[in-house]
Write an enzyme that holds these catalytic residues in place. Structure first.
Site, short mmCIF file in Angstrom:
data_model
loop_
_atom_site.label_atom_id
_atom_site.label_comp_id
_atom_site.label_asym_id
_atom_site.label_seq_id
_atom_site.Cartn_x
_atom_site.Cartn_y
_atom_site.Cartn_z
N ALA A 175 31.59 14.12 24.63
CA ALA A 175 32.43 15.48 24.70
C ALA A 175 32.09 16.65 24.18
O ALA A 175 32.29 17.77 24.54
CB ALA A 175 33.71 14.87 24.38
N ALA A 176 31.23 16.62 23.08
CA ALA A 176 30.90 17.95 22.55
C ALA A 176 29.90 18.67 23.34
O ALA A 176 29.11 18.24 23.84
CB ALA A 176 30.57 17.63 21.20
N PRO A 177 29.95 20.30 23.02
CA PRO A 177 31.01 20.77 22.29
C PRO A 177 32.49 21.01 22.97
O PRO A 177 33.29 21.36 22.37
CB PRO A 177 30.33 22.22 22.18
CG PRO A 177 29.57 22.27 23.57
CD PRO A 177 29.15 21.13 23.68
N GLY A 178 32.53 20.49 24.14
CA GLY A 178 33.88 20.38 24.54
C GLY A 178 34.38 21.27 25.78
O GLY A 178 35.81 21.07 25.94
N LYS A 180 34.10 20.70 28.90
CA LYS A 180 34.81 19.92 29.89
C LYS A 180 36.11 19.10 29.46
O LYS A 180 37.06 18.88 30.07
CB LYS A 180 33.90 18.99 30.60
CG LYS A 180 32.48 19.50 31.06
CD LYS A 180 31.59 18.53 31.83
CE LYS A 180 30.32 19.16 32.02
NZ LYS A 180 29.52 19.45 30.70
N ASP A 208 32.40 11.87 20.63
CA ASP A 208 31.00 12.32 20.66
C ASP A 208 30.43 11.36 19.40
O ASP A 208 30.95 11.48 18.47
CB ASP A 208 31.00 13.91 20.22
CG ASP A 208 29.29 14.28 20.91
OD1 ASP A 208 29.17 14.61 21.82
OD2 ASP A 208 28.62 14.17 19.98
N ASP A 235 29.28 5.96 18.90
CA ASP A 235 28.54 5.72 19.85
C ASP A 235 29.13 5.10 21.30
O ASP A 235 29.77 4.09 21.09
CB ASP A 235 27.34 4.86 19.35
CG ASP A 235 26.33 4.16 20.50
OD1 ASP A 235 26.51 4.84 21.56
OD2 ASP A 235 25.67 3.34 20.18
N CYS A 316 22.92 17.67 33.15
CA CYS A 316 22.22 18.82 33.41
C CYS A 316 20.66 18.64 33.25
O CYS A 316 20.05 19.43 33.11
CB CYS A 316 22.63 19.84 32.39
SG CYS A 316 22.38 19.54 30.79
C1 SAM Z 1 25.63 16.93 27.57
S1 SAM Z 1 26.44 17.08 26.01
C2 SAM Z 1 27.81 16.73 26.50
C3 SAM Z 1 28.54 18.23 26.74
C4 SAM Z 1 30.05 18.04 26.97
N1 SAM Z 1 30.43 17.13 27.91
C5 SAM Z 1 30.68 19.62 27.15
O1 SAM Z 1 31.07 19.71 28.41
O2 SAM Z 1 30.86 20.29 26.40
C6 SAM Z 1 25.94 15.48 25.49
C7 SAM Z 1 26.72 15.00 24.28
O3 SAM Z 1 26.53 13.54 24.04
C8 SAM Z 1 26.50 13.28 22.88
N2 SAM Z 1 25.78 12.07 22.45
C9 SAM Z 1 24.42 11.60 22.29
N3 SAM Z 1 24.50 10.34 22.24
C10 SAM Z 1 25.67 9.58 22.40
C11 SAM Z 1 26.28 8.51 22.16
N4 SAM Z 1 25.34 7.35 22.20
N5 SAM Z 1 27.49 8.29 22.35
C12 SAM Z 1 28.19 9.50 22.33
N6 SAM Z 1 27.98 10.76 22.43
C13 SAM Z 1 26.75 10.78 22.54
C14 SAM Z 1 25.63 14.35 22.11
O4 SAM Z 1 25.98 14.72 20.61
C15 SAM Z 1 26.21 15.73 22.87
O5 SAM Z 1 27.25 16.10 22.36
#
Ligand code: SAM
Length: 739
Positions: A175-178, A180, A208, A235, A316
């Site tokens: 979800a980060a940075p958030g 969505k 996240d 995770d 993306c």
């Molecule tokens: C594409 S970004 C998400 C953007 C977010 N959905 C938004 O709209 O702001 C992908 C995110 O996945 C997190 N990430 C990476 N591996 C992960 C895992 N195994 N489990 C959960 N989150 C993970 C990263 O830290 C990153 O913040």
């Protein structure tokens, strides 16, 4: 000729958490907006017709227009949106600069209620035009107040497809940075009215795996105070089962979700227009390595989804191995239980391309392509590679029957956006749905002890280029405890009484973050489902970072005397429970006085407010400015107030004070605003030239972006958008306690 952008980059720590590439803001190096391998690879993938390459490259190498979303619960957002349309838009229309017409902001046609705006304005216009400078200040303060969010246009699509309702249980896995998550939360609060928040019965878990990034998440979602939000740090590919009381009979059951967003970590080449360093660092091996993690996250999401539920998978990235290949493998694994939903009739006006059912795989960094897994196996038969690529990278034999064309790929040249990939999956309503010719798949395995459903899985060799799921890297869980306050707690009972909250206030939903028995300093409100989760799960096991929203706080009144006060973020939640006769009515003139000084005396205020304050014996109240006082707003404004012996003060931070002031009076009458005005006038007089930016306004940027790698600085203009892996714009403020 693609133009170059000046930036220097250093390699980040290389995990897929958003800092694979870290831009440094410097003019030392020039990154060219092209990459021969990138083009050669995607030409082979046939992601578009050959004649479309020129417009594609041209678009990819030009600056992305700025887009922002009017946020908050629906009614509040509509009111502010109307204000932009009726107040700002006329002022920004018909402007010319250096003899050229300047494009006015325009609403994005496919976004519901027209809540999204797109702007294409150069810095010099912002610097020299009074109208745009005024608009800039409005955007900055409303962003700080949480009413506007800068977000990349394509990143707004996934939450819309999920059609979240206030009673839904929703999970945002990565979800980060958030940005969505904020949209999902807004959908949970769609039933709120503009003056009060309904407590939704649903839930959003925003998760996240990167600890630091969960704090951006807390900040971002904290803009919409919600008792229905939980933030976790796990995770996603091994997300544990959460226990809730079973609906039928006694005992506990696993929580299942109505809606899940898997916006997975990806190589991010769809963000090339913002993250220009990808032109230089783009690599063929990263997508192959991410495929396995993406698939494991998606499969876990599919397991946690309710029958009939919806799941969005998005990236993306343009790359089919991170998109169609992941979906195809997951669909085959689910043996017909899931299907891709045809969304061609949704979001009319949004130009999208169908997903692909053929693609090839680059099997080494030099770009050697193998069309099929069989071909690849043959090529490496006499070699002894320590790791092999997963067969799921290639199209399965039944690719055509999986309806991959129902996925959508957004290309930048179609509507001047970033590139994006989205698919909506639905789980069959009956768990016994029959297979539609599903193929057996070899899946990436998790370690047995990590399997949330407790089914031991076999060990396997790591595939080439594959990275470990980063899980929760290097952070020992050490959050303050969460506990629900006993309803007979004396401090709390007295606090609620002095705040004049009615007896039906749901005090059983209040929790504190401290050890039991300690003085309560901040009080958070959740809804019933979060209470249930907290009471039935170990918060350390689910690595709970934050939940609910802070509604009241302790306030020192000098000496040993202490009282509770209302908080700005919690006003809409407590409002339905404040006895109407205890809400203080104020005029617009009173509001101006209270905004302009921190603690004006009662004498400076008008009747009837002055007398009401003299009569009241409590210390914290809600102040109401009725809608009849303002020409611009149809709804009353409710603000928290502190009452001392002879003076009163608004309980607003400086930025919220400025935002309210700009909105109600068209100018910043707050002490900070006055100081800024003075500085600006001084500089103008000194230079007798163009106005210069003062604190809180970055020169020449309408809403400047915060790039990855700058998390420790507090930006003047938070940019909450995108969050895509490769150095996306991110929130800088880190304050877990804020929400
Ligand atoms: C594409 S970004 C998400 C953007 C977010 N959905 C938004 O709209 O702001 C992908 C995110 O996945 C997190 N990430 C990476 N591996 C992960 C895992 N195994 N489990 C959960 N989150 C993970 C990263 O830290 C990153 O913040």
């Amino acid at each position: 000729m693609p133009r170059s952008r000046k930036q220097k980059f250093n390699k980040g720590k290389g995990k897929h958490g958003g800092d694979v590439w870290k831009p440094e803001r410097t003019d030392k190096w020039e990154i060219p907006s092209e990459n021969a391998k990138f083009r050669a690879y995607y030409e082979k993938q046939k992601i578009m017709q050959p004649e479309e390459w020129e417009p594609f490259m041209k678009s990819m190498s030009s600056t992305l227009p700025l887009t922002f979303r009017v946020t908050g619960s629906r009614a509040i957002a509509e009111e502010l949106n109307d204000f932009i349309k009726t107040h700002h838009l006329p002022l920004l229309t018909g402007i010319t600069f250096a003899g050229e017409p300047v494009e006015a902001p325009k609403q994005v046609s496919w976004y519901p209620q027209g809540l999204v705006w797109q702007l294409n304005i150069g810095k010099s216009v912002v610097r020299k035009s009074d109208e745009f400078r005024h608009f800039q200040r409005f955007l900055v303060y409303e962003t700080d107040a949480g009413n506007i969010s800068r977000q990349e246009l394509v990143s707004m699509i996934p939450p819309l497809l999920l059609d979240v309702q206030p009673h839904h249980y929703v999970m945002d896995m990565c979800a980060a940075p958030g940005s969505k998550s904020a949209q999902l939360l807004e959908a949970l609060h769609a039933a709120d009215v503009s003056t009060a928040s309904a407590i939704p019965s649903g839930l959003l878990i925003a998760n996240d795996s990167e600890y630091k990034r969960t704090h951006m998440l807390v900040h971002q979602t904290g803009r919409l105070a919600s008792p229905a939000l939980m933030v976790t740090n796990l995770d996603a590919s091994g997300y544990p089962n959460i226990k809730i009381p079973s609906e039928h009979g006694s005992g506990l059951t696993n929580l299942k979700f109505d809606r899940i967003l898997a916006d997975v970590p990806c190589s991010g080449d769809g963000t090339l227009r913002k993250n220009v360093n990808i032109w230089r660092d783009w690599s063929l091996s990263i997508p192959n390595g991410l495929h396995s993690l993406q698939l494991r996250i998606l499969l876990r999401g599919m397991k946690m989804l309710k029958a009939g539920g919806l799941l969005v998978y998005s990236t993306c990235s343009l790359n089919p191995v991170e998109n169609e290949a992941v979906l195809a493998a997951a669909l085959n694994q689910s043996a017909g239980e899931f299907s891709i939903v045809d969304v061609s009739d949704q979001l009319p006006g949004l130009i999208r391309r169908p997903g692909m059912d053929t693609w090839t795989v680059a099997t080494n960094k030099d770009g050697t392509i193998h069309d099929t897994y069989a071909e690849y196996e043959k090529a490496i038969a006499d070699k002894e590679p320590p790791k092999r690529l997963l067969p799921t990278l290639w199209p399965p034999e039944n690719a055509k029957s999986l309806h991959l064309e129902r996925c959508m790929r957004i290309l930048p040249q179609d509507q001047d956006t970033g590139a994006f990939f989205v698919a909506l999956l639905q789980k069959a309503r009956r768990p016994d749905a029959t297979s539609s010719g599903a193929q057996e798949v070899v899946l990436p395995k998790r370690k047995a002890e990590d399997d949330p459903d407790g089914q031991p899985e076999q060990k396997r060799t790591k595939a080439d280029g594959e990275e470990e799921a980063d899980g929760v890297v290097g952070h020992v869980y050490s959050e303050q405890p969460f506990y629900y306050i006993d309803e007979d707690n004396e401090q709390m009972k007295e606090g609620l009484r002095t705040l004049n909250l009615s007896p039906n206030f749901p005090s059983h939903l209040l929790f504190a973050r401290a050890s039991k028995g300690d003085t309560i300093r901040s009080v958070f409100l959740t809804n019933e489902i979060i209470r249930s989760i907290l009471l039935n799960n170990d918060t350390e096991r689910i690595r709970l970072i934050n939940c609910g929203t802070k509604v009241i706080a302790e306030h020192s009144t000098g000496g040993s005397s202490r009282a509770f006060r209302f908080l700005h973020d919690g006003v809409s939640l407590v409002l339905p429970y404040v006895k109407p006769e205890e809400i203080l009515q104020a005029s617009l003139e009173d509001l101006k006085v209270l905004l302009a000084g921190y603690n004006p005396t009662f004498e400076e205020l008008q009747e009837p407010l002055r007398n009401a304050l003299l009569d009241k014996t409590g210390t914290s109240y809600l102040l109401r400015i009725p809608s009849s006082e303002s020409q611009s707003f149809k709804q009353p404004l409710n603000l928290p107030l502190w009452k001392a012996a002879k003076s009163a003060g608004l309980l607003l931070d400086k930025k919220a004070r400025s935002a309210v002031s700009l909105r109600m009076f068209g100018e910043d009458v707050s002490p900070v605003g006055k100081e800024q005005g003075k500085k600006r006038r001084g500089k103008e007089a000194e230079a007798a030239g163009p106005a210069e930016a003062v604190d809180g306004e970055q020169e020449g940027e309408l809403m400047p972006e915060v790039l990855d790698g700058e998390e420790d600085e507090l930006p003047a203009f938070p940019d909450s958008s995108g969050g895509e892996i490769a150095g996306a714009e991110e929130e800088a403020t880190i304050d877990t306690q804020r929400a």
